[in-house]
Design a protein around this motif. Sequence first.
Motif, short mmCIF file in Angstrom:
data_model
loop_
_atom_site.label_atom_id
_atom_site.label_comp_id
_atom_site.label_asym_id
_atom_site.label_seq_id
_atom_site.Cartn_x
_atom_site.Cartn_y
_atom_site.Cartn_z
N LEU A 116 42.07 52.91 94.36
CA LEU A 116 42.09 52.62 93.15
C LEU A 116 41.62 53.77 92.06
O LEU A 116 42.05 53.95 91.10
CB LEU A 116 40.50 51.59 92.81
N GLU A 138 43.57 55.72 89.69
CA GLU A 138 43.47 56.01 88.25
C GLU A 138 43.51 57.84 88.13
O GLU A 138 43.73 57.83 86.85
CB GLU A 138 41.76 55.59 88.59
N THR A 171 40.74 53.57 81.21
CA THR A 171 40.86 52.16 82.41
C THR A 171 40.22 51.21 82.25
O THR A 171 39.30 50.78 81.48
CB THR A 171 40.42 52.78 83.29
N GLN A 172 41.09 49.94 81.89
CA GLN A 172 40.90 48.60 82.24
C GLN A 172 41.47 48.17 82.58
O GLN A 172 42.79 48.01 83.30
CB GLN A 172 40.76 48.03 80.53
N LYS A 173 41.11 46.72 83.78
CA LYS A 173 41.41 45.92 84.37
C LYS A 173 42.02 44.11 83.18
O LYS A 173 40.65 44.47 83.00
CB LYS A 173 41.38 45.56 85.55
N GLU A 195 47.50 40.44 87.90
CA GLU A 195 46.63 41.31 87.79
C GLU A 195 46.77 42.73 87.16
O GLU A 195 48.01 43.31 88.09
CB GLU A 195 45.47 41.39 88.38
N CYS A 196 46.35 43.52 86.48
CA CYS A 196 47.33 44.98 86.11
C CYS A 196 46.26 45.75 85.50
O CYS A 196 44.48 44.91 85.51
CB CYS A 196 48.40 44.65 84.70
N TYR A 197 46.14 47.53 85.73
CA TYR A 197 45.60 48.31 85.36
C TYR A 197 46.36 48.90 83.84
O TYR A 197 47.62 49.46 84.50
CB TYR A 197 44.70 48.93 85.83
N PHE A 248 45.54 52.20 82.04
CA PHE A 248 44.98 53.56 81.44
C PHE A 248 46.30 53.84 80.31
O PHE A 248 47.15 54.39 80.34
CB PHE A 248 45.90 54.63 82.47
N CYS A 293 49.62 49.27 85.04
CA CYS A 293 50.47 49.56 86.38
C CYS A 293 50.10 48.24 86.76
O CYS A 293 49.00 47.83 86.80
CB CYS A 293 50.15 49.74 87.72
N GLU A 353 48.58 45.57 89.52
CA GLU A 353 47.61 45.78 91.04
C GLU A 353 47.84 45.62 92.43
O GLU A 353 47.94 47.05 93.27
CB GLU A 353 46.23 45.00 91.06
#
Length: 791
Positions: free
Chosen positions: A46, A50, A270-272, A279-281, A283, A298, A300
């Motif tokens: 992770l 990031e 950055t946030q999930k 689930e994704c991130y 940026f 992106c 997960e």
Amino acid sequence: MNIIERYFPTSTSFRHRLTLRVILIVTIIFGCVGYVINIFIKKALLIEAERGAVGALHMTNQSIENILNSVEVAIENNIPIIENNLDDPGKIYEVVRRIVRVNPMISGSAIAFIPDYFSDEGSLFSPYAFQDSMGIHTKQLGSKDYNYLNQNWFKKIQEKKQESWSEPYYDEGGGNMVMTTYSHPILDNDSNLIAVVTADLSLDKLSMLIDNIKYYDDAYSFAITHDGTYIVHPDTTRLFTKKIFDFANESKDAKFNSVVNDMISGKSGTQKLYYNHEECYVFFSPVERMKWSIGIVCPEHSFMAIALASSIIIIILLLIGLLLIMFLCSIQVKSLLYPLERFTESTEEIAKGNLNAPLPQIKSRDEMFKLHNSFKFMQQSLSDYIQKLQTVNEEKGRIKGELNVATNIQRAMIPKVYPPYPERDDVDIFGQLTPAREVGGDLFDFFIRDEKLFFCIGDVSGKGVPASLVMAVTSSLFHTIATHESQPQRIVSQINDFLAENNETSMFVTLFIGVLDIPSGRFRYCNAGHCAPMLLGKEATLLKVKANIPVGILRAYKYQLEETKIPYNTTIFLYTDGLTEAEDPNQKLFGEERMIQVGQAFCQGNEVSPMSLIKKMSEEINNFVKDAEQSDDLSMLALRYCKVDYPDTFSKTLELPNDISTIPQLNVFVDEVCEKMGFDMATTMSMNLAMEEAVVNVMSYAYPQGMVGSVYIQAKANVKRLKFIITDNGTPFDPTQKEDADVTLSVEERPIGGLGIYLVRQIMDSVNYERIDGKNVLTLRKFLNTPNNES
């Protein structure tokens, strides 16, 4: 017998149980190691994801900034040339052609003059050069069909007379493409607008930079303007027609709007999220000059697939290693314990009376060899021992057994685990009791309640079993009374009244009881005919005490309370007269003066722990008495107040009138504090409940009905704890004196009251009350991370 039954039988022998336990421990260790490694792999992936995304965003931002800078510099470099050719319309065309030719990032350039500046060229004159696949072309933009005076880029310059970038737009009649335009004013000597020089930057060029951010195969990038309009997105139907707010309902995650607001506000982060059913991130980073924001989405699973593969490999390797260890362990344990099985057979023979049973031969020089010698010695001496055992006097054995029981009981009543509070860094305690006989009459005890250290030391008149019984009663009384009473003189008085009643043996106890408020260093104590404690700080001094009489002599005697302030890094040394009255072979006393000298040397040394102080004092006593027989019980108790201050990182205050209807203000205050501390919802609700109970108690009891006043709440936090200090000017009221409600009883059986302070104690890590300068001060602490005690 198969291989499993051979190496892992179901027998309950020691060898089999030892093997299974070793395997179980190794399995647990392997499982924990695998679990920890998996967690670290996920965290590392992770962090790497990031870091890569942030780096890609930074590089893209830098590339966009370079393009924008090159466009701005190109226009600014041509301003002097334009100003020198304002008298020749034909040369203006050459200037715009040169701008487009020299700067390949510029799709088109125009110089739009104010109306009638060149009357011969028409009212609207704007030479425009642009390039396409066929080359560079020029034309005159100004016309009835293309009135540039109504364009936003021209109006903006007219209003502010400052260079600026426009929002992306489709330039119909001009460049006929989606673009953003950089505009620069040309002013006369009186700062009046003459013309506007523009440079068109095709949005396709910027979109290619953003689209090329492909950190993972399933990831995609997008860009929005300051009002949320999509200008770059894989779904081209969203471009310039949709805003990011339009898709808020697609995500059931409440953090979606937070991310959108941060992007619109020009923040990076950055946030999930849970978006598009997974689930994704996200940026994101701003393009500050254009007031845009670029984001990368992106999934997960894109980078967690690596973690899954790594975890499977680790599990397989651990299983292989575990099976190998199980096999080798079973063989090794069987080999090592084979002689022990033979010893078991020999022991059974000896138990049957065959004292000459053969023992196994041991060639190694390890524990088995020692065991062999021990068994051999046992065989030789067992007969003599049995004969001696039969001649032991039964009465003497009974008395000795009773004394041993009494000794064990007495030792069990004296604290023996040191350090007693290893999690605390503000107090350090060590005690030692050396009875003159099997049992004695000395006692000491201590415990911490509501951030107050309660301790006592005493000496019962006489020695032996009678003194030990009085000692046990006194110690139990101290614990029982001090659990609900904080004033030392009251504790001493209640102990005295109990012991003095029906005291037919006329025995008494010299007693010293102290209560140290750990947060403030306030020390309250009461002495009952005991030796004055010694304080060791910068120097060794005796604490000034009023003698009073020992407990157990006169019922209803009024004992006096004394108080002082203990500085940080001070050791309180308590002792019985077995120290000062220790005798050498010439019957010379050790004395207070020699004790103070040892304490003074301790103050000047480098070792400051209570254990080292008592060890040093014991060495000095042993050197003094030499071979003289101990004549009296000797007890020593050292308590070091080594309070550590951590600087506050957060502070917030609230003042409420004495009105329960203002409690909602308290709830808001506590919510803000908990949010600042990063507490989750469950912890925040618990903190609200504890604070509400505490403040309502203060309003109800410190300010009786009709009494007007205020309640002051201060929240402070450092790296160790969160602290709420509740202060009022009302009547003295100590809520910690209220006994906790017995929650094991039913509602009908349980008396009213006590449940509030019970809840506060259950939620908070410590509850402390002090009456300071005519004010009630109630302090509630919640420790962060691992519990620790501090200011």
